[in-house]
Design a protein around this motif. Structure first.
Motif, PDB file in Angstrom:
ATOM      1  N   THR A   1      -2.485  -1.173  -5.879  1.00  0.00           N
ATOM      2  CA  THR A   1      -3.461  -0.558  -4.997  1.00  0.00           C
ATOM      3  C   THR A   1      -3.712  -1.330  -3.713  1.00  0.00           C
ATOM      4  OG1 THR A   1      -5.095  -1.678  -6.312  1.00  0.00           O
ATOM      5  CG2 THR A   1      -4.793   0.664  -6.725  1.00  0.00           C
ATOM      6  N   ASP A   2      -3.531  -2.643  -3.748  1.00  0.00           N
ATOM      7  CA  ASP A   2      -4.094  -3.442  -2.674  1.00  0.00           C
ATOM      8  C   ASP A   2      -3.377  -3.355  -1.343  1.00  0.00           C
ATOM      9  OD1 ASP A   2      -5.431  -5.990  -4.761  1.00  0.00           O
ATOM     10  OD2 ASP A   2      -6.380  -4.349  -3.724  1.00  0.00           O
ATOM     11  N   ALA A   3      -2.159  -3.845  -1.311  1.00  0.00           N
ATOM     12  CA  ALA A   3      -1.489  -3.964  -0.028  1.00  0.00           C
ATOM     13  C   ALA A   3      -0.835  -2.644   0.336  1.00  0.00           C
ATOM     14  CB  ALA A   3      -0.455  -5.069  -0.118  1.00  0.00           C
ATOM     15  N   CYS A   4      -1.258  -2.073   1.458  1.00  0.00           N
ATOM     16  CA  CYS A   4      -0.665  -0.811   1.889  1.00  0.00           C
ATOM     17  C   CYS A   4       0.365  -1.115   2.966  1.00  0.00           C
ATOM     18  CB  CYS A   4      -1.736   0.100   2.476  1.00  0.00           C
ATOM     19  SG  CYS A   4      -3.000   0.560   1.300  1.00  0.00           S
ATOM     20  N   CYS A   5       1.449  -0.361   2.941  1.00  0.00           N
ATOM     21  CA  CYS A   5       2.450  -0.465   3.993  1.00  0.00           C
ATOM     22  C   CYS A   5       1.785  -0.064   5.310  1.00  0.00           C
ATOM     23  CB  CYS A   5       3.594   0.484   3.648  1.00  0.00           C
ATOM     24  SG  CYS A   5       4.778   0.673   4.959  1.00  0.00           S
TER      25      CYS A   5
ATOM     26  N   VAL B   1     -11.454  -3.482   8.028  1.00  0.00           N
ATOM     27  CA  VAL B   1     -10.693  -2.486   7.279  1.00  0.00           C
ATOM     28  C   VAL B   1     -10.511  -1.276   8.180  1.00  0.00           C
ATOM     29  CG1 VAL B   1     -10.838  -0.837   5.384  1.00  0.00           C
ATOM     30  CG2 VAL B   1     -11.493  -3.205   5.016  1.00  0.00           C
ATOM     31  N   SER B   2      -9.277  -0.855   8.357  1.00  0.00           N
ATOM     32  CA  SER B   2      -9.062   0.296   9.223  1.00  0.00           C
ATOM     33  C   SER B   2      -7.857   1.083   8.737  1.00  0.00           C
ATOM     34  CB  SER B   2      -8.815  -0.189  10.653  1.00  0.00           C
ATOM     35  OG  SER B   2      -8.306   0.863  11.426  1.00  0.00           O
ATOM     36  N   PRO B   3      -7.956   2.420   8.748  1.00  0.00           N
ATOM     37  CA  PRO B   3      -6.762   3.191   8.410  1.00  0.00           C
ATOM     38  C   PRO B   3      -5.712   3.013   9.500  1.00  0.00           C
ATOM     39  CG  PRO B   3      -8.500   4.637   9.207  1.00  0.00           C
ATOM     40  CD  PRO B   3      -9.099   3.264   9.113  1.00  0.00           C
ATOM     41  N   ALA B   4      -4.444   3.245   9.157  1.00  0.00           N
ATOM     42  CA  ALA B   4      -3.380   3.132  10.153  1.00  0.00           C
ATOM     43  C   ALA B   4      -3.164   4.464  10.841  1.00  0.00           C
ATOM     44  CB  ALA B   4      -2.092   2.680   9.481  1.00  0.00           C
ATOM     45  N   VAL B   5      -3.501   5.528  10.126  1.00  0.00           N
ATOM     46  CA  VAL B   5      -3.255   6.851  10.673  1.00  0.00           C
ATOM     47  C   VAL B   5      -4.295   7.804  10.075  1.00  0.00           C
ATOM     48  CG1 VAL B   5      -1.526   7.342   8.880  1.00  0.00           C
ATOM     49  CG2 VAL B   5      -1.418   8.580  10.987  1.00  0.00           C
TER      50      VAL B   5
ATOM     51  N   SER C   1     -14.731   4.227   1.329  1.00  0.00           N
ATOM     52  CA  SER C   1     -13.586   5.121   1.158  1.00  0.00           C
ATOM     53  C   SER C   1     -12.309   4.654   1.839  1.00  0.00           C
ATOM     54  CB  SER C   1     -13.947   6.527   1.629  1.00  0.00           C
ATOM     55  OG  SER C   1     -14.593   6.449   2.857  1.00  0.00           O
ATOM     56  N   THR C   2     -12.414   3.836   2.884  1.00  0.00           N
ATOM     57  CA  THR C   2     -11.200   3.478   3.617  1.00  0.00           C
ATOM     58  C   THR C   2     -10.541   2.228   3.037  1.00  0.00           C
ATOM     59  OG1 THR C   2     -12.439   4.201   5.510  1.00  0.00           O
ATOM     60  CG2 THR C   2     -10.321   3.276   5.954  1.00  0.00           C
ATOM     61  N   ARG C   3      -9.211   2.235   3.030  1.00  0.00           N
ATOM     62  CA  ARG C   3      -8.460   1.031   2.658  1.00  0.00           C
ATOM     63  C   ARG C   3      -7.675   0.594   3.881  1.00  0.00           C
ATOM     64  NH1 ARG C   3      -4.822   2.085  -2.420  1.00  0.00           N
ATOM     65  NH2 ARG C   3      -4.670   4.183  -1.590  1.00  0.00           N
ATOM     66  N   ASN C   4      -7.478  -0.694   4.024  1.00  0.00           N
ATOM     67  CA  ASN C   4      -6.784  -1.152   5.214  1.00  0.00           C
ATOM     68  C   ASN C   4      -5.371  -0.569   5.270  1.00  0.00           C
ATOM     69  OD1 ASN C   4      -7.084  -2.555   7.572  1.00  0.00           O
ATOM     70  ND2 ASN C   4      -5.892  -4.287   6.807  1.00  0.00           N
ATOM     71  N   ASN C   5      -5.006  -0.054   6.436  1.00  0.00           N
ATOM     72  CA  ASN C   5      -3.675   0.501   6.701  1.00  0.00           C
ATOM     73  C   ASN C   5      -3.374   1.794   5.948  1.00  0.00           C
ATOM     74  OD1 ASN C   5      -2.810  -1.220   8.614  1.00  0.00           O
ATOM     75  ND2 ASN C   5      -1.792  -2.630   7.201  1.00  0.00           N
ATOM     76  N   CYS C   6      -4.374   2.414   5.340  1.00  0.00           N
ATOM     77  CA  CYS C   6      -4.059   3.640   4.592  1.00  0.00           C
ATOM     78  C   CYS C   6      -3.809   4.806   5.553  1.00  0.00           C
ATOM     79  CB  CYS C   6      -5.193   4.006   3.630  1.00  0.00           C
ATOM     80  SG  CYS C   6      -6.673   4.603   4.441  1.00  0.00           S
ATOM     81  N   ALA C   7      -3.180   5.843   5.022  1.00  0.00           N
ATOM     82  CA  ALA C   7      -3.123   7.120   5.724  1.00  0.00           C
ATOM     83  C   ALA C   7      -4.392   7.848   5.305  1.00  0.00           C
ATOM     84  CB  ALA C   7      -1.888   7.892   5.303  1.00  0.00           C
ATOM     85  N   LEU C   8      -5.305   8.004   6.245  1.00  0.00           N
ATOM     86  CA  LEU C   8      -6.621   8.569   5.916  1.00  0.00           C
ATOM     87  C   LEU C   8      -6.593  10.078   6.118  1.00  0.00           C
ATOM     88  CD1 LEU C   8      -9.651   8.412   5.345  1.00  0.00           C
ATOM     89  CD2 LEU C   8     -10.014   7.810   7.725  1.00  0.00           C
ATOM     90  N   LEU C   9      -6.820  10.778   5.023  1.00  0.00           N
ATOM     91  CA  LEU C   9      -6.828  12.238   5.096  1.00  0.00           C
ATOM     92  C   LEU C   9      -8.275  12.698   5.205  1.00  0.00           C
ATOM     93  CD1 LEU C   9      -4.564  14.447   2.985  1.00  0.00           C
ATOM     94  CD2 LEU C   9      -6.922  15.076   3.343  1.00  0.00           C
TER      95      LEU C   9
ATOM     96  N   CYS D   1     -13.619   2.213  -6.998  1.00  0.00           N
ATOM     97  CA  CYS D   1     -13.225   3.437  -7.696  1.00  0.00           C
ATOM     98  C   CYS D   1     -12.323   3.023  -8.852  1.00  0.00           C
ATOM     99  CB  CYS D   1     -12.417   4.344  -6.773  1.00  0.00           C
ATOM    100  SG  CYS D   1     -13.372   4.988  -5.404  1.00  0.00           S
ATOM    101  N   ILE D   2     -12.134   3.904  -9.808  1.00  0.00           N
ATOM    102  CA  ILE D   2     -11.198   3.617 -10.894  1.00  0.00           C
ATOM    103  C   ILE D   2      -9.824   3.340 -10.275  1.00  0.00           C
ATOM    104  CG2 ILE D   2      -9.942   4.715 -12.805  1.00  0.00           C
ATOM    105  CD1 ILE D   2     -12.714   3.760 -13.635  1.00  0.00           C
ATOM    106  N   GLY D   3      -9.227   2.222 -10.674  1.00  0.00           N
ATOM    107  CA  GLY D   3      -7.931   1.832 -10.111  1.00  0.00           C
ATOM    108  C   GLY D   3      -8.061   0.780  -9.027  1.00  0.00           C
ATOM    109  N   ASP D   4      -9.290   0.488  -8.584  1.00  0.00           N
ATOM    110  CA  ASP D   4      -9.482  -0.461  -7.483  1.00  0.00           C
ATOM    111  C   ASP D   4      -9.504  -1.895  -7.991  1.00  0.00           C
ATOM    112  OD1 ASP D   4     -10.183  -1.652  -5.032  1.00  0.00           O
ATOM    113  OD2 ASP D   4     -12.300  -1.557  -5.550  1.00  0.00           O
ATOM    114  N   THR D   5      -8.754  -2.753  -7.322  1.00  0.00           N
ATOM    115  CA  THR D   5      -8.800  -4.175  -7.669  1.00  0.00           C
ATOM    116  C   THR D   5      -9.083  -4.998  -6.423  1.00  0.00           C
ATOM    117  OG1 THR D   5      -6.447  -4.322  -7.303  1.00  0.00           O
ATOM    118  CG2 THR D   5      -7.159  -4.001  -9.579  1.00  0.00           C
ATOM    119  N   SER D   6      -9.656  -4.349  -5.414  1.00  0.00           N
ATOM    120  CA  SER D   6      -9.797  -5.045  -4.128  1.00  0.00           C
ATOM    121  C   SER D   6     -10.998  -5.970  -4.070  1.00  0.00           C
ATOM    122  CB  SER D   6      -9.927  -4.020  -3.009  1.00  0.00           C
ATOM    123  OG  SER D   6     -11.147  -3.322  -3.161  1.00  0.00           O
TER     124      SER D   6
END
Ligand code: FAD
Length: 625
Positions: free
Chosen positions: A17-21, A107-111, A150-158, A573-578
């Protein structure tokens, strides 16, 4: 074998979950791929109203709007922070659409992607999955303004903001139902409900989004009589992590895989259970929800106001115990939203204001009894409601007591963005439920007031008596109808302690007081915390939100079944280890752990083959004897 499967699952959940491309990484799609994806999205108009950062009191119709937005926004290479100035108009387009309002959290989305239809959502999920990016979801982004979850660093934010269908199905006997697109806020639903002569159970603050609210459990001023959001939802439409369009109801679900025509049905209720309180954008992208629309009830409203001169913590404990008692007396026929605010000068005191709703007539005995309790036992003033709110009544009370013209700002959301990421909607929150130790609760809250008066730091303690929800005690646990913890399912009221921005108190002093005084007191006294209104760094967050380990395990199993690669994720959230206490693992750890698990599995198989023979020999030896 089971051990290794579990190890594999844990590895996926823990490290996946942690490091996003992100942009610049080798894994990031080419500009051509992004362009092709963008061209595949529908050409519908994309308009959206944004929350005014730092202007929490602005009326909804004055919130900033963006017209004809793009389908996809990429973070400019030179964009490092947003909202250095609290002015929407001065932000870059990317900052506007990404609501990256937590400079401190870095923390910022990439897109940022704006789908305009279910098919757009499916295309977006498919693109993100095929390119192994991280996906995060934001509706109206209230959790951004309250806790930055809700935001994860570098995520694609929908962002679901353009999905705004609203379809009413009125029924003269039951009231009927309403289907709501995931981009709607309750303010829009309430306006339409008034025209329809219906009551929809939703957030007290109307800017709350219709989906995020439900995923956390959803409490409302009408919950005592009509239940939580989880009791009011009839249908959930979602796009899952593999791109399927899933339609989920109490009786099971149907799904249609991305790009396929056939529809499959299943009577599994796992997702129905998990989405109703399992919290946040980790299960899939919800595109629409259908809620019950109730026939209009009779509601009587009144305000209670009192000023308690500060007579020490022991006297305060008595007042708080009275609050607990009157709340129990109210049961599920009333709801109450109360604010207790310390005044540190000229003379220390506690101001108390409550907005009470009774589901019936002023002349009913139950209503008279509660009014008398406030008048005779509390020696409080009662006034009828005239378009006021707790906040405006508190303003005048504060002005009258202190002689000050400065308004006192009482609101759920924090007033400075720098505090967002660490403190969330309040310095600390917790549920007082049917099993809470009353003595512990009054001791902890009285101690907060005592520390506030001693240190000259104003605190606001907000009480939401909206929780008793449906008559009687509701079952909790892995086999119950929802995953909510006991306190959230059977709460009498929620407490949120806030340390507002104030003159003479620096940000560091404010943070220190919140983290070292208020949070430990409340966290130690109250076991359950409501997922949607929580501090950012919360010890034991899983069991506080969902109760037992068995419930958490079931949620994790459902998460793994529906999103084995942890495509979706969000804070706590469930699945989060940040969590900051866990060091971030580099992505290659995921592959190494997987390879190790596989290697161990091969060893185990070889060992069993050899060991099995020995057991057989031994057994035969015994028989021969
Ligand atoms: C001023 C204020 C008042 C509030 N009042 C109340 C109240 O009266 N009652 C109450 O219960 N809560 C209340 N809350 C808390 C509120 O319920 C949460 O902040 C909730 O998360 C808001 O949901 P949202 O969709 O607006 O926010 P978002 O930030 O958009 O979403 C919140 C969470 O839900 C997920 N999510 C949102 N939309 C989707 C989707 N379509 N698909 C999948 N995941 C999604 C996000 O990923 C995130 O994890 C209040 C909050 C504020 C700031």
């Amino acid at each position: 074998m089971m051990f290794f499967i579990l190890l594999w699952q844990t590895c996926l959940l823990a490290f996946g979950t942690d490091a996003c491309c992100g942009p610049g990484d080798e894994c990031w799609p080419t500009q051509m791929a992004w362009n092709a994806f963008e061209n595949s999205l529908s050409d519908a108009n994309r308009n959206y109203t944004f929350p005014p950062i730092g202007e929490a009191r602005a009326p909804f119709d004055q919130w900033p709007m963006m017209l004809n937005m793009k389908k996809v926004y990429h973070r400019p290479a030179n964009q490092t922070t947003c909202y250095e100035e609290l002015d929407f108009a001065k932000q870059s387009s990317f900052c506007k659409v990404s609501t990256a309002n937590k400079p401190a959290a870095n923390v910022s989305p990439a897109v940022v992607i704006w789908p305009a239809s279910v098919s757009d959502v499916q295309k977006a999920v498919d693109f993100v999955r095929r390119n192994r990016l991280c996906l995060c979801v934001v509706g109206p982004a209230n959790s951004e303004s309250s806790r930055g979850m809700s935001t994860r660093n570098n995520c694609a934010l929908l962002r679901t903001g353009v999905l705004r269908d609203m379809d009413w199905e009125p029924n003269d006997k039951t009231g009927g139902s309403v289907r709501l697109g995931a981009g709607l806020r309750f303010v829009e639903v309430y306006e339409a409900a008034e025209n329809q002569q219906r009551l929809v159970v939703g957030g007290n603050c109307p800017q709350v989004g219709v989906v995020g609210w439900l995923l956390g459990g959803g409490h409302s001023a009408y919950s005592p009589a009509y239940g939580l959001g989880v009791d009011n939802v009839l249908n959930i439409e979602m796009v899952s992590a593999n791109g399927s369009a899933v339609n989920i109801t109490e009786g099971g679900m149907s799904f249609q895989d991305f790009g396929r025509a056939e529809v499959t049905t299943s009577n599994s209720t796992d997702l129905w259970w998990a989405l109703r309180g399992g919290g946040g954008g980790t299960w899939g992208v919800v595109t629409a929800v259908t809620y019950k629309a109730h026939l209009l009830p009779q509601v009587t409203e009144f305000f209670v106001q009192a000023i308690f001169p500060w007579l020490g913590e022991a006297a305060m404990k008595i007042k708080l115990a009275l609050y607990y008692d009157v709340s129990k007396l109210m049961g599920d026929k009333f709801s109450m939203y109360a604010a207790w605010v310390t005044v540190v000068s000229p003379e220390p005191a506690i101001l108390f204001v409550a907005e009470v709703r009774y589901f019936g007539s002023n002349d009913d005995d139950a209503c008279k009894r509660v009014r008398n309790e406030f008048l005779n036992v509390w020696k409080a003033n009662i006034s009828e409601k005239h378009n006021n709110t707790v906040m405006s009544v508190l303003d005048s009370l504060y002005g009258a007591y202190t002689g000050s013209d400065d308004p006192i700002f009482v609101a759920l959301e924090p007033t400075t963005p720098s505090l967002y990421s660490e403190f969330g909607s309040a310095a600390a929150t917790g549920m007082v439920d049917l099993r809470t130790d009353k003595t512990e609760f009054v001791r902890a809250v009285a101690a907060c007031f005592g520390a506030s008066i001693r240190e000259g730091i104003v605190i606001q303690v907000l009480f939401f008596n909206t929780w008793t929800g449906l008559s009687g005690e509701q079952a909790v646990g892995a086999e119950a109808s929802t995953p909510l913890a006991y306190g959230t399912r059977n709460g009498i009221f929620e407490i949120g302690v806030k340390v507002p921005e104030q003159r003479g108190v620096t940000e560091d002093e404010n943070k220190h007081f919140s983290a070292n005084v208020v949070q430990p007191l409340l966290n130690n006294a109250l076991a359950s915390v409501y997922f949607s209104e929580t501090q950012y760094l919360l010890p034991d967050w899983k069991t506080r939100y969902w109760g037992s380990n068995a419930t958490v395990r079931r949620l994790e199993q459902i998460k793994f079944a529906w999103d084995p690669e942890s495509l979706l994720g969000c804070r706590n959230c469930i699945g989060d280890t940040s969590d900051h206490r866990i060091p971030p693992w580099p992505p290659w750890m995921f592959w190494i752990t997987g390879a190790l698990a596989f290697f161990c599995l091969v060893l185990l198989v070889m060992y069993c083959l050899r060991g099995g023979g020995q057991v057989k020999d031994g057994y035969e030896g015994l028989v021969q004897q």
